[in-house]
Design a protein around this motif. Structure first.
Motif, PDB file in Angstrom:
ATOM      1  N   CYS A   1      30.293  48.656  27.146  1.00 39.99           N
ATOM      2  CA  CYS A   1      29.974  47.582  28.098  1.00 39.99           C
ATOM      3  C   CYS A   1      31.264  46.890  28.538  1.00 39.99           C
ATOM      4  N   LYS A   2      31.232  46.335  29.725  1.00 39.88           N
ATOM      5  CA  LYS A   2      32.378  45.587  30.238  1.00 39.88           C
ATOM      6  C   LYS A   2      31.894  44.239  30.774  1.00 39.88           C
TER       7      LYS A   2
ATOM      8  N   GLU B   1      33.024  42.686  33.261  1.00 41.47           N
ATOM      9  CA  GLU B   1      32.946  42.772  34.724  1.00 41.47           C
ATOM     10  C   GLU B   1      31.612  43.366  35.174  1.00 41.47           C
ATOM     11  N   THR B   2      31.092  44.311  34.382  1.00 37.63           N
ATOM     12  CA  THR B   2      29.808  44.928  34.718  1.00 37.63           C
ATOM     13  C   THR B   2      28.673  43.930  34.552  1.00 37.63           C
TER      14      THR B   2
ATOM     15  N   LEU C   1      26.060  42.339  37.575  1.00 38.12           N
ATOM     16  CA  LEU C   1      24.642  42.721  37.500  1.00 38.12           C
ATOM     17  C   LEU C   1      23.812  42.191  38.665  1.00 38.12           C
TER      18      LEU C   1
ATOM     19  N   THR D   1      25.287  55.968  33.987  1.00 42.96           N
ATOM     20  CA  THR D   1      25.370  55.735  32.549  1.00 42.96           C
ATOM     21  C   THR D   1      23.969  55.521  31.986  1.00 42.96           C
TER      22      THR D   1
ATOM     23  N   GLU E   1      23.390  48.219  31.806  1.00 42.13           N
ATOM     24  CA  GLU E   1      24.558  47.377  31.546  1.00 42.13           C
ATOM     25  C   GLU E   1      25.782  48.157  31.069  1.00 42.13           C
TER      26      GLU E   1
ATOM     27  N   ASP F   1      30.962  50.894  34.455  1.00 37.36           N
ATOM     28  CA  ASP F   1      31.822  50.083  35.318  1.00 37.36           C
ATOM     29  C   ASP F   1      30.998  49.268  36.317  1.00 37.36           C
ATOM     30  N   PRO F   2      31.568  48.193  36.861  1.00 41.84           N
ATOM     31  CA  PRO F   2      30.818  47.318  37.776  1.00 41.84           C
ATOM     32  C   PRO F   2      30.471  47.945  39.118  1.00 41.84           C
ATOM     33  N   ASP F   3      31.170  49.020  39.513  1.00 46.72           N
ATOM     34  CA  ASP F   3      30.873  49.664  40.790  1.00 46.72           C
ATOM     35  C   ASP F   3      29.627  50.547  40.732  1.00 46.72           C
ATOM     36  N   LYS F   4      29.079  50.735  39.539  1.00 50.27           N
ATOM     37  CA  LYS F   4      27.936  51.627  39.373  1.00 50.27           C
ATOM     38  C   LYS F   4      26.720  51.153  40.170  1.00 50.27           C
TER      39      LYS F   4
END
Length: 314
Positions: free
Chosen positions: A41-42, A44-45, A49, A104, A108, A111-114
């Motif tokens: 988890c990150k 930034e992610t 959300l 993934t 959660e 990466d945040p671009d997901k």
């Protein structure tokens, strides 16, 4: 016909590389008072959300860690793909797209671009998360996506989570008494089990949310699958339900563990039993759990579904 998500194993392999550089103190980070494993988890992610836009036909499963989400993930994908009657070619394209978009295994994770990449996934999307309602994107509730909430009795959840942490690279090793204390105080990944269950209880009357227990699925998987299919509007015959049930037994999942989760298959699918808590909890720890359950969720509707007296008392 279920999706064979080999890219899940690839994601875990990559996480192992990242994890190898972490000290035990760096294994978790705190975000809004809740701990999350650093290797998968990150922050930034989690911050991003809210950029996730849910669809009304999304198939969403929410469950605290080690309540059976890997098992039910497989079941939901099998039910969805069977009901959709995908051809082999359509299934191959869907799987290839998931891999191409680097999807993934949990909302959660990664990466945040997901969330931008997820917009390219065709409906119906099957989305799994360990997050509590207050941490989920508001679009899930605003757009009236259906959420299946998976619950499991706290004693077995605790024991399963303990073994998982001691056998999975993302977490530091624990001694049993230390882990019991951390679990009871919410100092584990995704925070307090009790807060998680209590938070979901506030939404239990919502027509787009339904709870199902790990124990009732173990008691009668066919009946559980029919309940899930009806909730999500999957049109399936008795024969199709039976076929999914046979392919989704714990034994079948464990045998395919290396295929779906690589070398970590045995970690994700360890025992799959009800009552394993008796192997570790001392009498005083069991009584402490009884008191905590009584104080926090025993009087709730979702707490009643756990049948605590049946599964957590000797």
């Amino acid at each position: 016909m279920s999706k064979n998500r080999k890219h899940v194993a690839e994601f875990l392999d990559n996480a192992l590389t990242d994890c190898a550089q972490l000290t035990p103190e760096e294994s978790y980070f705190s975000y809004k008072g809740v701990l999350y494993p650093t290797s998968i988890c990150k922050q930034e992610t989690l911050e991003a959300l809210e950029s996730f836009e849910a669809r009304k036909d999304d198939v969403i499963l929410a469950g605290y860690p080690k309540t059976g989400t890997n098992w039910l993930d497989h079941i939901l994908n099998s039910l969805e793909s069977t009901a959709a009657k995908y051809t082999d070619e359509q299934m191959k394209k869907r799987i290839a797209l998931e891999k191409e978009l680097e999807m993934t295994p949990r909302l959660e994770f990664g990466d945040p671009d997901k969330f931008k990449r997820m917009e390219k996934l065709p409906s119906r999307r099957v989305i799994i998360t360990h997050l509590s309602p207050h941490s989920l994107p508001k679009s899930i509730f605003r757009n009236k996506a259906k959420v299946l909430v998976l619950i499991r009795n706290p004693k077995d959840t605790l024991v399963s989570y303990f073994h998982f942490c001691n056998n999975f690279f993302c977490f530091p090793n624990y001694k049993w008494d230390e882990y019991f204390s951390d679990f009871m105080n919410g100092k584990v990944g995704w925070g307090s089990y009790f807060d998680h269950v209590a938070e979901w209880d506030k939404y239990i009357e919502d027509e787009n949310i339904v709870a199902i227990s790990y124990e009732e699925l173990k008691e009668n998987l066919n009946l559980g699958l029919k309940k899930i299919a009806k909730f999500f509007g999957f049109s399936l015959t008795e024969e199709e339900i039976q076929s999914v049930a046979e392919k989704s037994s714990f034994k079948a999942m464990k045998e395919k563990g290396s295929e779906t989760h690589g070398v970590y298959g045995d970690v994700f699918f360890r025992k799959g039993t009800v009552g394993d808590w008796k192997s570790l909890l001392s009498e005083s720890q069991s009584q402490e759990m009884d008191r905590r359950f009584e104080e926090s969720v025993a009087g709730t509707k979702i707490g009643a579904k756990l049948k605590y007296e049946v599964y957590c008392k000797v």
